[in-house]
Design a protein around this motif. Structure first.
Motif, mmCIF file in Angstrom:
data_model
loop_
_atom_site.group_PDB
_atom_site.id
_atom_site.type_symbol
_atom_site.label_atom_id
_atom_site.label_comp_id
_atom_site.label_asym_id
_atom_site.label_seq_id
_atom_site.Cartn_x
_atom_site.Cartn_y
_atom_site.Cartn_z
ATOM 1 N N ALA A 161 8.988 -3.453 6.207
ATOM 2 C CA ALA A 161 9.876 -2.104 6.319
ATOM 3 C C ALA A 161 9.577 -1.319 7.703
ATOM 4 O O ALA A 161 10.509 -0.630 8.151
ATOM 5 C CB ALA A 161 8.990 -1.435 5.143
ATOM 6 N N GLN A 162 8.505 -1.596 8.310
ATOM 7 C CA GLN A 162 8.347 -0.950 9.768
ATOM 8 C C GLN A 162 9.287 -1.551 10.609
ATOM 9 O O GLN A 162 9.791 -0.814 11.598
ATOM 10 C CB GLN A 162 6.757 -1.212 10.044
ATOM 11 N N VAL A 163 9.503 -2.885 10.721
ATOM 12 C CA VAL A 163 10.298 -3.382 11.723
ATOM 13 C C VAL A 163 11.685 -3.317 11.388
ATOM 14 O O VAL A 163 12.707 -2.985 12.236
ATOM 15 C CB VAL A 163 9.905 -4.744 11.841
ATOM 16 N N TYR A 164 12.135 -3.352 10.271
ATOM 17 C CA TYR A 164 13.549 -3.430 9.832
ATOM 18 C C TYR A 164 14.204 -1.848 9.307
ATOM 19 O O TYR A 164 15.307 -1.787 9.092
ATOM 20 C CB TYR A 164 13.802 -4.377 8.652
ATOM 21 N N PRO A 186 2.835 -4.516 3.616
ATOM 22 C CA PRO A 186 3.466 -3.218 3.003
ATOM 23 C C PRO A 186 2.551 -2.146 3.829
ATOM 24 O O PRO A 186 1.482 -2.001 3.523
ATOM 25 C CB PRO A 186 3.375 -3.426 1.695
ATOM 26 N N ARG A 187 3.274 -0.839 4.121
ATOM 27 C CA ARG A 187 2.486 0.213 4.511
ATOM 28 C C ARG A 187 1.729 0.886 3.409
ATOM 29 O O ARG A 187 2.016 0.884 2.301
ATOM 30 C CB ARG A 187 3.545 1.051 5.095
ATOM 31 N N PRO A 188 0.316 1.057 3.664
ATOM 32 C CA PRO A 188 -0.294 1.884 2.660
ATOM 33 C C PRO A 188 0.394 3.095 2.295
ATOM 34 O O PRO A 188 0.709 4.104 2.949
ATOM 35 C CB PRO A 188 -1.623 1.946 3.327
ATOM 36 N N GLU A 189 0.675 3.445 0.929
ATOM 37 C CA GLU A 189 1.141 4.729 0.460
ATOM 38 C C GLU A 189 -0.075 5.436 0.034
ATOM 39 O O GLU A 189 -0.987 5.170 -0.415
ATOM 40 C CB GLU A 189 2.327 4.414 -0.568
ATOM 41 N N ARG A 190 0.070 6.992 -0.102
ATOM 42 C CA ARG A 190 -0.601 7.691 -0.414
ATOM 43 C C ARG A 190 -0.838 7.633 -1.966
ATOM 44 O O ARG A 190 0.348 7.631 -2.542
ATOM 45 C CB ARG A 190 -0.371 9.175 -0.021
#
Length: 171
Positions: free
Chosen positions: A110-113, A78-82
């Motif tokens: 999430a980045q790909v789709y 998963p993308r790292p969130e602030r």
């Protein structure tokens, strides 16, 4: 603008641990000094001319290889969130914290789709977390270069702060 080339920002990874993500700087210095934490908008005047190119091609993410080398991130996850944005999202979507069960990644479901402006619920990555496998990771890694070339995958949020397109449910 003669400012630093690199930009560091606090993000969350596995177990809610904070780390300093490293990226190429794409915005003016002190871009959030007046507004506080917020996502980039579609026509955001804080983005530098070179920043548009770096964001469009996602080359601003390359320095995160250093975070991977240090063990703070993985290649897929998963993308790292602030932290401050994650806290706001969790008020509306308590399940958002499930993303912290895995190490944050440079690329992922999430980045790909999805897109940069994908809704918070879609960024939850439950599909990835539930279906995690080495084969899925390999598929996401192989799909990432194609995504880097798609302009629409890097569009900012609408100027009202909402995702301007959420046609990718379940991301």
């Amino acid at each position: 603008d003669r400012g630093p080339v690199f930009y560091k920002q606090t993000r969350l990874t596995e177990g809610g641990k904070e780390f300093q993500i490293c990226k190429f700087r794409t915005m003016i210095r002190n871009a959030e000094a007046k507004t506080g934490a917020r996502l980039a908008a579609e026509h955001d005047d804080r983005i530098l001319p070179v920043g548009h190119f770096l964001r469009r091609t996602r080359l601003d993410e390359l320095p995160q290889l250093f975070n991977i080398w240090k063990g703070e991130m993985s290649i897929v996850g998963p993308r790292p969130e602030r932290p401050e944005l994650a806290a706001e999202i969790e008020k509306e979507i308590p399940e958002f914290c499930y993303r912290l069960k895995m190490k944050a990644g440079l690329t992922g479901y999430a980045q790909v789709y999805g897109k940069y402006n994908t809704t918070s619920y879609d960024k939850l990555n439950l599909t990835y977390i539930r279906n995690y496998s080495l084969l899925l990771d390999l598929k996401l890694i192989l799909m990432t270069p194609k995504i880097m070339m798609l302009k629409e995958s890097t569009e900012g949020v609408a100027d009202n702060g909402k995702a301007s397109d959420s046609r990718h449910p379940g991301v």
